[in-house]
Structure formats: structure tokens, C-alpha cells
Design a protein around this motif. Structure first.
Motif, PDB file in Angstrom:
ATOM      1  N   ASN A   8      57.901  38.062  48.184  1.00 56.18           N
ATOM      2  CA  ASN A   8      57.271  39.040  47.300  1.00 56.18           C
ATOM      3  C   ASN A   8      56.534  40.075  48.137  1.00 56.18           C
ATOM      4  N   SER A   9      56.625  41.330  47.727  1.00 52.48           N
ATOM      5  CA  SER A   9      55.983  42.405  48.477  1.00 52.48           C
ATOM      6  C   SER A   9      55.312  43.389  47.526  1.00 52.48           C
ATOM      7  N   PRO A  10      54.456  44.259  48.045  1.00 56.17           N
ATOM      8  CA  PRO A  10      53.814  45.262  47.182  1.00 56.17           C
ATOM      9  C   PRO A  10      54.768  46.354  46.727  1.00 56.17           C
ATOM     10  N   PHE A  11      56.025  46.301  47.178  1.00 55.32           N
ATOM     11  CA  PHE A  11      57.000  47.318  46.793  1.00 55.32           C
ATOM     12  C   PHE A  11      57.845  46.888  45.599  1.00 55.32           C
ATOM     13  N   MET A  12      57.747  45.624  45.212  1.00 53.35           N
ATOM     14  CA  MET A  12      58.619  45.102  44.159  1.00 53.35           C
ATOM     15  C   MET A  12      58.234  45.542  42.757  1.00 53.35           C
ATOM     16  N   GLN A  13      56.998  45.296  42.384  1.00 52.31           N
ATOM     17  CA  GLN A  13      56.596  45.510  41.004  1.00 52.31           C
ATOM     18  C   GLN A  13      56.004  46.884  40.745  1.00 52.31           C
ATOM     19  N   ASN A  14      55.785  47.643  41.802  1.00 54.28           N
ATOM     20  CA  ASN A  14      55.115  48.929  41.645  1.00 54.28           C
ATOM     21  C   ASN A  14      56.054  50.126  41.706  1.00 54.28           C
ATOM     22  N   HIS A  15      57.353  49.873  41.673  1.00 57.02           N
ATOM     23  CA  HIS A  15      58.350  50.935  41.627  1.00 57.02           C
ATOM     24  C   HIS A  15      58.173  51.907  42.783  1.00 57.02           C
ATOM     25  N   ARG A  16      58.373  51.359  43.972  1.00 55.05           N
ATOM     26  CA  ARG A  16      58.216  52.135  45.190  1.00 55.05           C
ATOM     27  C   ARG A  16      59.525  52.144  45.985  1.00 55.05           C
ATOM     28  N   PHE A  17      59.972  53.318  46.372  1.00 58.39           N
ATOM     29  CA  PHE A  17      61.194  53.512  47.142  1.00 58.39           C
ATOM     30  C   PHE A  17      60.773  53.714  48.594  1.00 58.39           C
ATOM     31  N   ILE A  18      61.007  52.701  49.431  1.00 56.88           N
ATOM     32  CA  ILE A  18      60.623  52.781  50.839  1.00 56.88           C
ATOM     33  C   ILE A  18      61.536  53.777  51.555  1.00 56.88           C
ATOM     34  N   THR A  19      60.926  54.701  52.304  1.00 61.11           N
ATOM     35  CA  THR A  19      61.717  55.682  53.049  1.00 61.11           C
ATOM     36  C   THR A  19      61.689  55.416  54.553  1.00 61.11           C
ATOM     37  N   SER A  20      60.570  54.929  55.070  1.00 59.23           N
ATOM     38  CA  SER A  20      60.495  54.579  56.490  1.00 59.23           C
ATOM     39  C   SER A  20      59.434  53.504  56.691  1.00 59.23           C
ATOM     40  N   LEU A  21      59.528  52.797  57.817  1.00 62.88           N
ATOM     41  CA  LEU A  21      58.597  51.705  58.102  1.00 62.88           C
ATOM     42  C   LEU A  21      58.220  51.734  59.573  1.00 62.88           C
ATOM     43  N   THR A  22      57.024  51.239  59.855  1.00 67.39           N
ATOM     44  CA  THR A  22      56.588  51.098  61.245  1.00 67.39           C
ATOM     45  C   THR A  22      56.220  49.635  61.477  1.00 67.39           C
ATOM     46  N   PHE A  23      56.820  49.050  62.510  1.00 64.82           N
ATOM     47  CA  PHE A  23      56.585  47.649  62.839  1.00 64.82           C
ATOM     48  C   PHE A  23      55.690  47.541  64.074  1.00 64.82           C
ATOM     49  N   LYS A  24      54.843  46.526  64.058  1.00 70.53           N
ATOM     50  CA  LYS A  24      53.935  46.293  65.181  1.00 70.53           C
ATOM     51  C   LYS A  24      54.395  45.059  65.951  1.00 70.53           C
ATOM     52  N   VAL A  28      54.686  41.421  60.628  1.00 64.41           N
ATOM     53  CA  VAL A  28      55.011  42.389  61.681  1.00 64.41           C
ATOM     54  C   VAL A  28      55.044  43.830  61.167  1.00 64.41           C
ATOM     55  N   LEU A  29      54.896  44.027  59.858  1.00 66.56           N
ATOM     56  CA  LEU A  29      54.904  45.377  59.307  1.00 66.56           C
ATOM     57  C   LEU A  29      53.538  46.025  59.472  1.00 66.56           C
ATOM     58  N   HIS A  30      53.518  47.181  60.085  1.00 64.88           N
ATOM     59  CA  HIS A  30      52.265  47.925  60.292  1.00 64.88           C
ATOM     60  C   HIS A  30      51.995  48.876  59.132  1.00 64.88           C
ATOM     61  N   SER A  31      53.014  49.643  58.730  1.00 63.84           N
ATOM     62  CA  SER A  31      52.847  50.613  57.650  1.00 63.84           C
ATOM     63  C   SER A  31      54.207  51.026  57.103  1.00 63.84           C
ATOM     64  N   ALA A  32      54.191  51.739  56.001  1.00 74.26           N
ATOM     65  CA  ALA A  32      55.435  52.210  55.390  1.00 74.26           C
ATOM     66  C   ALA A  32      55.172  53.473  54.591  1.00 74.26           C
ATOM     67  N   ARG A  33      56.147  54.353  54.602  1.00 67.55           N
ATOM     68  CA  ARG A  33      56.120  55.524  53.714  1.00 67.55           C
ATOM     69  C   ARG A  33      57.015  55.195  52.528  1.00 67.55           C
ATOM     70  N   PHE A  34      56.569  55.587  51.346  1.00 65.91           N
ATOM     71  CA  PHE A  34      57.348  55.262  50.153  1.00 65.91           C
ATOM     72  C   PHE A  34      57.174  56.324  49.083  1.00 65.91           C
ATOM     73  N   LEU A  35      58.161  56.391  48.231  1.00 68.72           N
ATOM     74  CA  LEU A  35      58.130  57.272  47.080  1.00 68.72           C
ATOM     75  C   LEU A  35      57.753  56.428  45.881  1.00 68.72           C
ATOM     76  N   GLU A  36      56.659  56.787  45.230  1.00 68.08           N
ATOM     77  CA  GLU A  36      56.198  56.017  44.070  1.00 68.08           C
ATOM     78  C   GLU A  36      56.576  56.751  42.795  1.00 68.08           C
ATOM     79  N   PHE A  37      57.149  56.019  41.845  1.00 69.22           N
ATOM     80  CA  PHE A  37      57.583  56.636  40.599  1.00 69.22           C
ATOM     81  C   PHE A  37      57.259  55.730  39.431  1.00 69.22           C
ATOM     82  N   ASP A  38      57.050  56.331  38.283  1.00 74.04           N
ATOM     83  CA  ASP A  38      56.739  55.596  37.061  1.00 74.04           C
ATOM     84  C   ASP A  38      58.001  55.518  36.209  1.00 74.04           C
ATOM     85  N   PRO A  39      58.594  54.315  36.070  1.00 70.22           N
ATOM     86  CA  PRO A  39      59.836  54.202  35.310  1.00 70.22           C
ATOM     87  C   PRO A  39      59.668  54.490  33.826  1.00 70.22           C
TER      88      PRO A  39
END
Length: 332
Positions: A199-215, A156-167
Motif C-alpha cells: 500500500n502506498s500514498p499514491f493508491m487511494q489519492n488518485h495520483r499519477f507518478i511522473t518521476s521518482l528519486t531513490f536514496k 529507499v524512495l526519497h521523493s516523487a513528482r505526481f499529478l493529482e486529480f479528482d476523479p
């Protein structure tokens, strides 16, 4: 934390908006209701403030932890020597697009899942009913790819804005263009192996989700009653299964479908229901839930998790993988 007051001085010189709280209790912010305090807790009120906080934390090489609804988090006893960033102020929700085929609902990452489901019910929007009664925030649900009654957030997730950082990147300087360089958009195509069970694409890639859009489905006011009844049915089923009888973090261990039996069944067969360590107990009514009987500590829960893992491994040769997150082991 030696740099704590220096960090506070520095962030007060920026355009950061939101709460800055020292020695803030964490337990009330989690569904397990255990843990001590955070050396410093930030509650940014907008996306820009998140970026300012993360940029400054990285520049000063300070450890930090992202806290959503706390429904899957075990806070440590004593004080967590890190900065906790809470998404509680990021709770906006609105319809961003609607037509005869579908509706897009945009939410801040800190929006409660129940708020999203209630919003859909009130507006006659179907498609998210199975998430009724799911504790926590939409950001946390997407991060974990929560699965409820056969439907996953990824569906049901359409898109998400996220902050990507390198630990691994250290000694970065605080800079004004951090947002432009690190704030990105994720468009969900469910292709390329981005999503899997828990498991999601936000787990291993160090991404801080700020907002999401659901369809979800198109708006149909005539469906309000049906949607409400269906949501109530899922909530009752959760209640009947004992999800809300005592403070807990929901399912403790992931299910491994390749093994053939759910983790709760393996725990039950090992005779572990009702097993106690201090104030923590394997729920007598559900093997894959650990509850706080009123005075549990984080140490109690850790010890009980280890006991369950060892017993099940001795019985089956299979090592259960925890789904819950211990904050001190998952610092950025």
C-alpha cells in the motif's frame, strides 16, 4: 468510443509530444500476455504531455488507465473502451545528488526496475540489490510499494513528482495552467501512516507518478563486483522459484500477516496447485502464481482467481485479496 476521434483532433492541437495509437494490442505490454486492444493508447514523452493528456481526458469525461510495465495488470479480452496512458517513454535516469553519505538517483516513472538496479551496479551504488529481477517499472513498484526479500520500496524512495486529480470532478475545462495547479511533490518521511504492506500514498489519492528519486548508499566503485554478485543471487533465487518459467503477473494474492500463513501456503493446502481454467493455471510449483499456459484469456484468469478464493474461503473462512489489477475495473 464516440469521442475518440474528437479527442485525437483536440490533443493534436496542443503541445502534446508522444505516441497516439488506435486499437493498440495490450497483451504484449503485460507480463501475463493476455488481453485484447486499447481503443486508444498514448505514450507521452514528457511530464508536460502527461498533464495535457489527463487534463483533456477529464475535460471530455473519457475513461482512462495508467499502464507501466504491465507486471501486475490483467488486460480485458476484446477492446478496452478507454484511453490507456503508457509511461514507457518516461525512462530517464540520472544521479541527482551525491556525497560521502548517500546518493540520490532520479528516474522517470517508466524506467524499468532492472534498469535502475543495473545503473546502481555500474556506478557502485548499493542499497537496491534486493529489487534485482523485479519486473515492471519504478513507478509501478512505488505505486504498489513492492516488497522484495524483506525490503520495501518505501524504504529507499526519497521523493516523487505526481499529478493529482479528482476523479469525481467532471466537466472541467481544458486549461493551460493544469500543470501548475495539479503537479505536486511528495517527500517521503515514512511517517503518518502513508505506507503499509502493498500500500502506498499514491493508491487511494488518485495520483499519477511522473518521476521518482531513490536514496541509496554513497558511490563506491570498489563495490561493483560485490553488488553485481548480490544482484545475480537474487535473480537466480527468483528463477529457482519459477518466477520466469511462464507468463504471469507475479503474486496473485496479498499475504495477510494477521492470518498467520502466506497466501501461497493456504492455496497449496487447499490442493489447488496445478488447477486449470482454460489456458490459465495455478503454477504447479507455486500456489500464489497463476500462469498463462499459452492461450489463456482474461476471463480464464478471472474465473481461476474466483475458484481459488472460494476454495480457500471454504477451507479457512479467509477471503484472499487479489494483488493483481484488472484494467477494466480500475479506470480513472
Amino acid at each position: 468510443m464516440l469521442k475518440l476521434h474528437e479527442f485525437i483532433e483536440n490533443i493534436n492541437k496542443t503541445q502534446y509530444k508522444g505516441k497516439i495509437l488506435e486499437h493498440e494490442p495490450i497483451a504484449p505490454r503485460t507480463t501475463m500476455k493476455v488481453g485484447g486492444t486499447a481503443a486508444l493508447l498514448l505514450s507521452p514523452s514528457d511530464e508536460n504531455s502527461i498533464c495535457i493528456a489527463v487534463s483533456l481526458l477529464k475535460a471530455m469525461e473519457l475513461p482512462w488507465f495508467i499502464l507501466g510495465g504491465g507486471s501486475n495488470v490483467i488486460a480485458p479480452d476484446g477492446e478496452l473502451d478507454a484511453v490507456v496512458i503508457s509511461t514507457e517513454e518516461l525512462d530517464s535516469i540520472e544521479i541527482s545528488e551525491k556525497n560521502d553519505e548517500f546518493t540520490l538517483i532520479k528516474c522517470g516513472a517508466g524506467t524499468k526496475t532492472e534498469t535502475l538496479v543495473d545503473f546502481c551496479t555500474e556506478n557502485g551504488i548499493s542499497g537496491l540489490e534486493t529489487f534485482a529481477g523485479l519486473p515492471g517499472t519504478v513507478g509501478g513498484a512505488a505505486f504498489m510499494n513492492a516488497r522484495c526479500y524483506g525490503k520495501e520500496v518505501s524504504q529507499v524512495l526519497h521523493s516523487a513528482r505526481f499529478l493529482e486529480f479528482d476523479p469525481m470532478q467532471k466537466n472541467t475545462e481544458f486549461h493551460d495552467n493544469f500543470i501548475e495547479r495539479h503537479l505536486k511533490m511528495y517527500h517521503n518521511t515514512q511517517m503518518g501512516g502513508d505506507w503499509a504492506y502493498k500500500n502506498s500514498p499514491f493508491m487511494q489519492n488518485h495520483r499519477f507518478i511522473t518521476s521518482l528519486t531513490f536514496k541509496a548508499d554513497r558511490i563506491d566503485s570498489d563495490n561493483k563486483v560485490r553488488i553485481g554478485l548480490e544482484c545475480a543471487g537474487y535473480i537466480k533465487d527468483r528463477e529457482d522459484k519459477g518466477h520466469f518459467k511462464a507468463p504471469s503477473a507475479g503474486s496473485v494474492f496479498k499475504n495477510d500477516r494477521s492470518f498467520g500463513e502466506p497466501s501461497g501456503v493456504l492455496i497449496d493446502k487447499a490442493g489447488l496447485k496445478g488447477t486449470e481454467v482454460g489456458g490459465a493455471q495455478v503454477a504447479p510449483w507455486h500456489g500464489n502464481i497463476i500462469i498463462n499456459r499459452g492461450d489463456a484469456s482474461s476471463s480464464d484468469i478471472k474465473a481461476l482467481v474466483k475458484t481459488v478464493q472460494e476454495r480457500v474461503k471454504n477451507n479457512t473462512g479467509f477471503m484472499l485479496e487479489p494483488e493483481i489489477i484488472f484494467a477494466e475495473q480500475n479506470l480513472c
